[in-house]
Design a protein around this motif. Structure first.
Motif, PDB file in Angstrom:
ATOM      1  N   ARG A 186       0.823  -1.217   0.000  1.00 41.12           N
ATOM      2  CA  ARG A 186       0.000   0.000   0.000  1.00 41.12           C
ATOM      3  C   ARG A 186       0.852   1.259   0.000  1.00 41.12           C
ATOM      4  NH1 ARG A 186      -3.059  -3.352   4.246  1.00 41.12           N
ATOM      5  NH2 ARG A 186      -4.732  -4.296   3.009  1.00 41.12           N
ATOM      6  N   ALA A 187       1.983   1.226   0.699  1.00 43.26           N
ATOM      7  CA  ALA A 187       2.867   2.388   0.701  1.00 43.26           C
ATOM      8  C   ALA A 187       3.452   2.629  -0.685  1.00 43.26           C
ATOM      9  CB  ALA A 187       3.980   2.209   1.730  1.00 43.26           C
ATOM     10  N   VAL A 188       3.865   1.560  -1.348  1.00 47.61           N
ATOM     11  CA  VAL A 188       4.400   1.694  -2.705  1.00 47.61           C
ATOM     12  C   VAL A 188       3.324   2.223  -3.643  1.00 47.61           C
ATOM     13  CG1 VAL A 188       5.252   0.401  -4.694  1.00 47.61           C
ATOM     14  CG2 VAL A 188       6.210  -0.040  -2.432  1.00 47.61           C
ATOM     15  N   ARG A 189       2.128   1.678  -3.537  1.00 50.69           N
ATOM     16  CA  ARG A 189       1.033   2.120  -4.407  1.00 50.69           C
ATOM     17  C   ARG A 189       0.765   3.614  -4.238  1.00 50.69           C
ATOM     18  NH1 ARG A 189      -3.309  -0.917  -2.501  1.00 50.69           N
ATOM     19  NH2 ARG A 189      -2.727  -2.681  -3.816  1.00 50.69           N
ATOM     20  N   ALA A 190       0.831   4.088  -2.995  1.00 50.65           N
ATOM     21  CA  ALA A 190       0.579   5.508  -2.740  1.00 50.65           C
ATOM     22  C   ALA A 190       1.743   6.377  -3.170  1.00 50.65           C
ATOM     23  CB  ALA A 190       0.290   5.714  -1.247  1.00 50.65           C
ATOM     24  N   ALA A 191       2.967   5.871  -3.021  1.00 52.79           N
ATOM     25  CA  ALA A 191       4.158   6.680  -3.296  1.00 52.79           C
ATOM     26  C   ALA A 191       4.489   6.775  -4.776  1.00 52.79           C
ATOM     27  CB  ALA A 191       5.358   6.104  -2.536  1.00 52.79           C
ATOM     28  N   LEU A 192       4.178   5.732  -5.530  1.00 55.76           N
ATOM     29  CA  LEU A 192       4.632   5.680  -6.925  1.00 55.76           C
ATOM     30  C   LEU A 192       4.229   6.889  -7.765  1.00 55.76           C
ATOM     31  CD1 LEU A 192       4.498   1.984  -8.171  1.00 55.76           C
ATOM     32  CD2 LEU A 192       6.338   3.640  -8.549  1.00 55.76           C
ATOM     33  N   PRO A 193       2.997   7.350  -7.714  1.00 53.81           N
ATOM     34  CA  PRO A 193       2.657   8.516  -8.545  1.00 53.81           C
ATOM     35  C   PRO A 193       3.539   9.724  -8.256  1.00 53.81           C
ATOM     36  CG  PRO A 193       0.668   7.482  -7.716  1.00 53.81           C
ATOM     37  CD  PRO A 193       1.808   6.835  -6.998  1.00 53.81           C
ATOM     38  N   HIS A 194       3.917   9.921  -7.000  1.00 55.31           N
ATOM     39  CA  HIS A 194       4.758  11.062  -6.641  1.00 55.31           C
ATOM     40  C   HIS A 194       6.206  10.831  -7.068  1.00 55.31           C
ATOM     41  CE1 HIS A 194       1.371  12.603  -4.375  1.00 55.31           C
ATOM     42  NE2 HIS A 194       1.256  11.420  -3.801  1.00 55.31           N
ATOM     43  N   LEU A 195       6.704   9.607  -6.896  1.00 53.37           N
ATOM     44  CA  LEU A 195       8.053   9.302  -7.351  1.00 53.37           C
ATOM     45  C   LEU A 195       8.167   9.486  -8.863  1.00 53.37           C
ATOM     46  CD1 LEU A 195       8.634   6.047  -5.264  1.00 53.37           C
ATOM     47  CD2 LEU A 195       9.670   8.277  -4.832  1.00 53.37           C
ATOM     48  N   LEU A 196       7.168   9.032  -9.587  1.00 47.20           N
ATOM     49  CA  LEU A 196       7.181   9.164 -11.043  1.00 47.20           C
ATOM     50  C   LEU A 196       7.045  10.624 -11.468  1.00 47.20           C
ATOM     51  CD1 LEU A 196       4.896   6.117 -11.874  1.00 47.20           C
ATOM     52  CD2 LEU A 196       7.347   6.306 -12.378  1.00 47.20           C
ATOM     53  N   ALA A 197       6.204  11.371 -10.772  1.00 44.52           N
ATOM     54  CA  ALA A 197       5.987  12.777 -11.124  1.00 44.52           C
ATOM     55  C   ALA A 197       7.244  13.595 -10.916  1.00 44.52           C
ATOM     56  CB  ALA A 197       4.845  13.358 -10.295  1.00 44.52           C
ATOM     57  N   ASP A 198       8.066  13.196  -9.949  1.00 44.82           N
ATOM     58  CA  ASP A 198       9.296  13.935  -9.661  1.00 44.82           C
ATOM     59  C   ASP A 198      10.486  13.426 -10.462  1.00 44.82           C
ATOM     60  OD1 ASP A 198       7.921  15.503  -7.908  1.00 44.82           O
ATOM     61  OD2 ASP A 198       8.513  14.393  -6.109  1.00 44.82           O
ATOM     62  N   GLY A 199      10.229  12.558 -11.422  1.00 42.11           N
ATOM     63  CA  GLY A 199      11.299  12.098 -12.306  1.00 42.11           C
ATOM     64  C   GLY A 199      12.038  10.867 -11.830  1.00 42.11           C
ATOM     65  N   GLY A 200      11.520  10.215 -10.811  1.00 43.41           N
ATOM     66  CA  GLY A 200      12.158   8.990 -10.334  1.00 43.41           C
ATOM     67  C   GLY A 200      12.447   9.055  -8.861  1.00 43.41           C
ATOM     68  N   GLY A 201      13.058   8.006  -8.351  1.00 48.97           N
ATOM     69  CA  GLY A 201      13.362   7.937  -6.931  1.00 48.97           C
ATOM     70  C   GLY A 201      13.773   6.534  -6.565  1.00 48.97           C
ATOM     71  N   ALA A 202      13.760   6.247  -5.274  1.00 45.66           N
ATOM     72  CA  ALA A 202      14.240   4.955  -4.804  1.00 45.66           C
ATOM     73  C   ALA A 202      13.346   4.436  -3.691  1.00 45.66           C
ATOM     74  CB  ALA A 202      15.673   5.070  -4.299  1.00 45.66           C
ATOM     75  N   VAL A 203      13.080   3.138  -3.749  1.00 44.81           N
ATOM     76  CA  VAL A 203      12.335   2.447  -2.711  1.00 44.81           C
ATOM     77  C   VAL A 203      13.199   1.311  -2.187  1.00 44.81           C
ATOM     78  CG1 VAL A 203      10.260   1.127  -2.135  1.00 44.81           C
ATOM     79  CG2 VAL A 203      10.128   2.987  -3.818  1.00 44.81           C
ATOM     80  N   VAL A 204      13.403   1.277  -0.893  1.00 46.58           N
ATOM     81  CA  VAL A 204      14.106   0.167  -0.256  1.00 46.58           C
ATOM     82  C   VAL A 204      13.168  -0.462   0.767  1.00 46.58           C
ATOM     83  CG1 VAL A 204      15.995  -0.514   1.271  1.00 46.58           C
ATOM     84  CG2 VAL A 204      16.419   1.068  -0.608  1.00 46.58           C
ATOM     85  N   SER A 205      13.010  -1.756   0.684  1.00 43.39           N
ATOM     86  CA  SER A 205      12.205  -2.495   1.652  1.00 43.39           C
ATOM     87  C   SER A 205      13.118  -3.397   2.468  1.00 43.39           C
ATOM     88  CB  SER A 205      11.135  -3.329   0.948  1.00 43.39           C
ATOM     89  OG  SER A 205      10.216  -2.489   0.267  1.00 43.39           O
TER      90      SER A 205
END
Length: 268
Positions: free
Chosen positions: A122-141
């Protein structure tokens, strides 16, 4: 080494103690702005207080909570560059290790998956639109060595984390072309509240072995797990790996599982 994290915005779950607290501290030291998520704050987290740190109280067993905390991070910092899914381990009211697969009830299995897998989904689902809108990013689990080297007594935990590791591989394939990197860090036994709190793993093993909690953590547990370094991992060692993986200096690292376990995992 400059990790180029200054000014970047991060969200860290399970942030009040242990690995999460160490990740928050490390990211702040590297110049990042951090939203720290936990059920409640802690004296250790409060000592880190500064304008770049915002604590958000949330119970990630609530399906609505991940979206709320991501929205709060975006509101506070104007975007999101980093997500660290650290919340996990035994759900509230559960102590590990168990003595047998049969000790876990029908209710224990979904609770373990809710806390260790679905909260991250759920956190990834919520974060992805913002990460994509800002040109990328990083997720570590934060996963576990048990996802790849199963151990008796932690069946539902290892299964949930194995699913998290697999999911991370899938997400890395889909989103790397769009600039979002997904990786896991797999600790071994880390000297956190899981072990040190009253009634935690050290006390459980001490009762079974006829020993005491300090001997378990200092000697017996590393021996039982065949840890090459002969000691439990520190939270700071995990935090260092997380910081490197979320850094732009790891720009070509995605779909990886970084093992920080003192030599627990023996497989090639």
């Amino acid at each position: 080494m400059d990790l180029h994290l200054s000014g970047r915005s991060a969200l860290v779950t399970g942030a009040s103690k242990g690995i999460g607290l160490a990740v928050v501290r490390t990211l702040l030291d590297e110049g990042a702005r951090v939203v720290a998520v936990s059920r409640r704050t802690s004296p250790e987290l409060e000592k880190l207080a500064r304008p770049e740190l915002v604590h958000v109280a949330a119970d990630l067993m609530d399906p609505e909570a991940p979206a709320r905390v991501v929205a709060r991070a975006v509101e506070e910092f104007g975007g999101l560059d980093i997500l660290v899914n650290n919340a996990g381990g035994p759900p509230p009211g559960v102590s590990l290790p168990r003595t047998s697969f049969l000790d876990a009830s029908d209710a224990d299995w979904p609770a373990m998956f809710e806390f260790n897998l679905f909260s991250a989904v759920r956190a990834v689902r919520a974060a992805l639109p913002h990460l994509l809108a800002d040109g990328g990013g990083a997720v570590v689990s934060v996963s576990t060595g048990l996802a790849r080297q199963p151990a008796v007594g932690n069946a539902e935990y290892g299964a949930a984390k194995a699913a998290l590791t697999n999911l991370t591989k899938v997400l890395s394939e889909e989103y790397a072309p769009q600039g979002v990197r997904f990786n896991t860090v797999s600790p071994g036994a880390v000297r956190t509240a899981w072990w040190t709190e009253e009634g935690g793993a050290a006390d459980i093993i001490a009762a079974m072995a006829g020993s005491d909690r300090d001997t378990v953590m200092d000697t017996l547990a590393p021996q039982m797990m065949n840890v090459s370094t002969g000691r439990l991992v520190t939270p700071e060692e995990i935090a260092d790996a997380v910081a490197l993986l979320v850094s732009p200096r790891s720009g070509s690292t995605t779909g990886a599982d970084f093992v920080v376990d003192g030599g627990y995992l023996k497989a090639v």
